[in-house]
Write an enzyme that holds these catalytic residues in place. Structure first.
Site, PDB file in Angstrom:
ATOM      1  N   GLY A 144       0.822  -1.199   0.000  1.00  0.00           N
ATOM      2  CA  GLY A 144       0.000   0.000   0.000  1.00  0.00           C
ATOM      3  C   GLY A 144       0.857   1.250   0.000  1.00  0.00           C
ATOM      4  O   GLY A 144       2.073   1.185   0.222  1.00  0.00           O
ATOM      5  N   GLU A 170      10.166  -3.499   4.710  1.00  0.00           N
ATOM      6  CA  GLU A 170      10.886  -2.916   3.574  1.00  0.00           C
ATOM      7  C   GLU A 170      12.398  -3.013   3.798  1.00  0.00           C
ATOM      8  O   GLU A 170      13.137  -2.035   3.709  1.00  0.00           O
ATOM      9  CB  GLU A 170      10.460  -1.471   3.362  1.00  0.00           C
ATOM     10  CG  GLU A 170       8.981  -1.355   3.033  1.00  0.00           C
ATOM     11  CD  GLU A 170       8.556   0.044   2.662  1.00  0.00           C
ATOM     12  OE1 GLU A 170       8.055   0.217   1.536  1.00  0.00           O
ATOM     13  OE2 GLU A 170       8.693   0.951   3.485  1.00  0.00           O
ATOM     14  N   SER A 184       2.472   4.977   1.128  1.00  0.00           N
ATOM     15  CA  SER A 184       3.023   5.457   2.398  1.00  0.00           C
ATOM     16  C   SER A 184       1.917   6.081   3.244  1.00  0.00           C
ATOM     17  O   SER A 184       1.027   6.759   2.729  1.00  0.00           O
ATOM     18  CB  SER A 184       4.127   6.490   2.148  1.00  0.00           C
ATOM     19  OG  SER A 184       5.196   5.909   1.437  1.00  0.00           O
TER      20      SER A 184
END
Length: 585
Positions: free
Chosen positions: A374, A504, A376
């Site tokens: 999705g 991430e 930020s």
């Protein structure tokens, strides 16, 4: 006035309670006080001896026995006084150590939300500067307070015995001294609180600037930070000068009262000697008894001003000690972690903010890779924090199988997790220290070599001059981004977590480092329940399940192929953002 008196009483009580909770040795305190009493009692005999010496002075009266007795009394007084002061200081140091230990333990169990609301530098200031103020009071002033009180009481009793009229005359100085000390003391309390707050802000600013010194230099911000530092130093100087003004008023005014009192007593005593109501020896003894009163009064004045400072410090220390710690009411351990994790109608918002997670429900299957995708700000990292129980949702729950995760102890729950973030945290120390961080057992070299090899970190570690004993610097600054990530992965492998969270983990790396780190992550993910915040197309494609987050809600779920055809936002995200980053990589 009543409000001020109530706050003052509360301050006394809080201070005494804080001291009592450290459980100082009562035996040592009793011994120290008995020695102080004995010191005072011995000291009281010296003026009496002098009195008799003056009234009945003759060469023949100076017997060897009297001289030995006087010398012995002085030596015993000095020894007992020294031992008493040392023992009281020992108690004081133990009390401060106890306060610091309580404060440190509390800081470690405070929830992450506390640190969201308070700057690190301010918290450090509470731990160092505020406890330092209390330490100064206890070790440097409290001993003189006890000995001073004993000395004053003993001297007054002896003076009443010598001449009660002159003693009553001396008492006129007490209300005058309090009239000076009380209002100035309250002013000192206010100034001290301001000084401690400003010290905390200054410490926070220094901590922030020095920890990000590379940003300061690369932004040419030295001049700006120099001005900010000067402003903070100037404010501390202003508070220091205000404290100096109070000190400059209190000490001379109290000394003036004492000096006037001494002159009056000498004049009045001389008159009584001339009329025969008092002997010269009595007057000399009376004046000698003034010294054990005058000197402690000056010490009590210093104690009072320091005590006002300590009250402000105590308030802040107690504020931290009264903070709610992390919720951990269970001793239940996890026996079977290989169960589905259910998120059930969960909503969460940070303090005084809008909801970041809004009534979401989904299931993480055991042994599978679940990707969170999705834009930020959609709540992905917040979700990970909720999984680790850094925060508590306002509504809904997270369950392992059919049991809410709050029913398990924090130790048991968090020991199941391995976390690798975009900027993996390393502590100052060696590579070995960082790999073994948080592991409460002895780790063999063979284990370190195995996990380092699986994380593709063994080659660069062995090339370093000191290998696993190489210092990494503060926050790992001596290592590259890719090297730090591989150390973090090796650390996670050593913990052998059953649930893996990757935030991430390769987004800040160059393409060469990313390839190596991605291989290390694949080793880490084998056979584990994995949650991954993904921005690379390859990670998303290989995920067993993908959940698309947008503005705190789940707007779609499925495999890559399913979402690509059924979810327009995911299609756009995959074909533009993910693909672009894939091509740039």
């Amino acid at each position: 006035m009543k409000k001020i008196q109530k706050q003052k009483t509360k301050g006394w009580r809080e201070f005494l309670q804080l001291i009592a909770e450290t459980k100082p040795s009562k035996l040592i305190i009793i011994i120290a006080l008995l020695l102080s009493v004995s010191t005072t009692v011995v000291g009281l005999f010296v003026p009496l001896f002098t009195k008799n010496l003056i009234n009945d002075f003759s060469i023949s009266s100076l017997s060897q026995g009297k001289i030995v007795m006087l010398g012995g009394a002085i030596i015993v007084q000095a020894l007992a006084g020294g031992i008493s002061i040392y023992l009281l200081n020992q108690v004081g140091q133990s009390v401060i150590a106890g306060i610091r230990e309580r404060l440190w333990k509390k800081l470690l169990v405070l929830p992450v939300s506390y640190y969201d609301e308070h700057q690190t530098g301010e918290t450090v200031s509470r731990m160092t500067n505020d406890t330092g103020v209390v330490k100064d009071l206890i070790t440097n002033h409290l001993t003189s307070f006890f000995t001073g009180i004993i000395s004053i009481v003993g001297s007054i009793i002896a003076m009443l015995f010598l001449d009660w009229k002159m003693t009553l005359l001396m008492f006129t100085a007490i209300p005058l001294s309090f009239a000076i000390i009380m209002p100035l003391g309250r002013k000192m309390h206010t100034i001290s609180k301001g000084m401690q707050d400003e010290t905390a802000r200054f410490t926070s600013m220094i901590n922030q600037v020095l920890s990000e010194v590379r940003l300061v230099k690369s932004s040419n911000a030295e001049t700006i930070e120099s001005k900010n530092g000067k402003n903070g130093i100037t404010k501390l100087l202003q508070f220091g000068l205000k404290e100096a003004k109070i000190q400059a008023l209190i000490t001379p005014l109290v000394s003036l009262v004492i000096m006037v009192l001494l002159v009056v007593i000498l004049g009045y005593g001389g008159m009584r000697v001339s009329t025969g109501a008092l002997t010269p020896g009595d007057l000399v003894a009376f004046i000698m008894y003034l010294f054990p009163i005058v000197m402690p009064v000056a010490q009590l004045t210093a104690f009072f001003t320091q005590f006002q400072k300590a009250l402000g410090a105590t308030e802040r220390i107690i504020t931290i000690l009264d903070e709610e710690k992390e919720i951990d009411d269970s001793n239940l351990t996890i026996e079977d972690v290989n169960q589905p994790i259910h998120v059930d109608h969960m909503t969460f918002s940070y303090k005084n903010g809008d909801a970041v997670i809004k009534d979401i429900s989904f299931t993480v299957e055991p042994g599978k890779v679940t990707a969170i995708v999705g834009p930020s700000g959609s709540g992905k990292t917040t979700l990970f924090s909720l999984f680790e129980r850094f925060y508590q949702p306002q509504s809904g729950s997270i369950k392992l199988g059919n049991k809410p995760i709050n029913e398990y102890s924090l130790l048991s729950w968090r020991s199941q997790f391995g976390y690798v973030s975009q900027e993996s945290s390393l502590l100052a120390g060696t590579i070995r220290d960082n790999l073994c961080y948080g592991i409460n057992r002895e780790v063999r070299d063979e284990e370190l070599h195995r996990v380092a090899k699986m994380a593709y970190a063994d080659q660069f570690i062995e090339q370093l001059p000191n290998g696993y004993d190489t210092e990494v610097g503060e926050r790992g600054v001596k290592l590259s981004g890719g090297q730090r990530q591989r150390i973090a992965i090796a650390r996670a492998l050593l913990r052998d977590p059953k649930i893996l969270m990757l935030d991430e983990a390769t987004s800040s790396l160059d393409s060469k480092s990313e390839i190596v780190v991605q291989k290390a992550l694949e080793n880490l993910m084998k056979g584990r329940t994995t949650l991954v915040i993904a921005h690379r197309l390859s990670t998303v494609v290989n995920a067993d399940r993908i959940f698309f987050f947008d503005k705190g809600t789940i707007t779609g779920s499925g495999t890559h192929e399913e979402l690509l055809t059924s979810h327009s936002l995911y299609h756009e995200f995959a074909t533009q953002q993910l693909q672009i980053k894939e091509e740039v990589g």
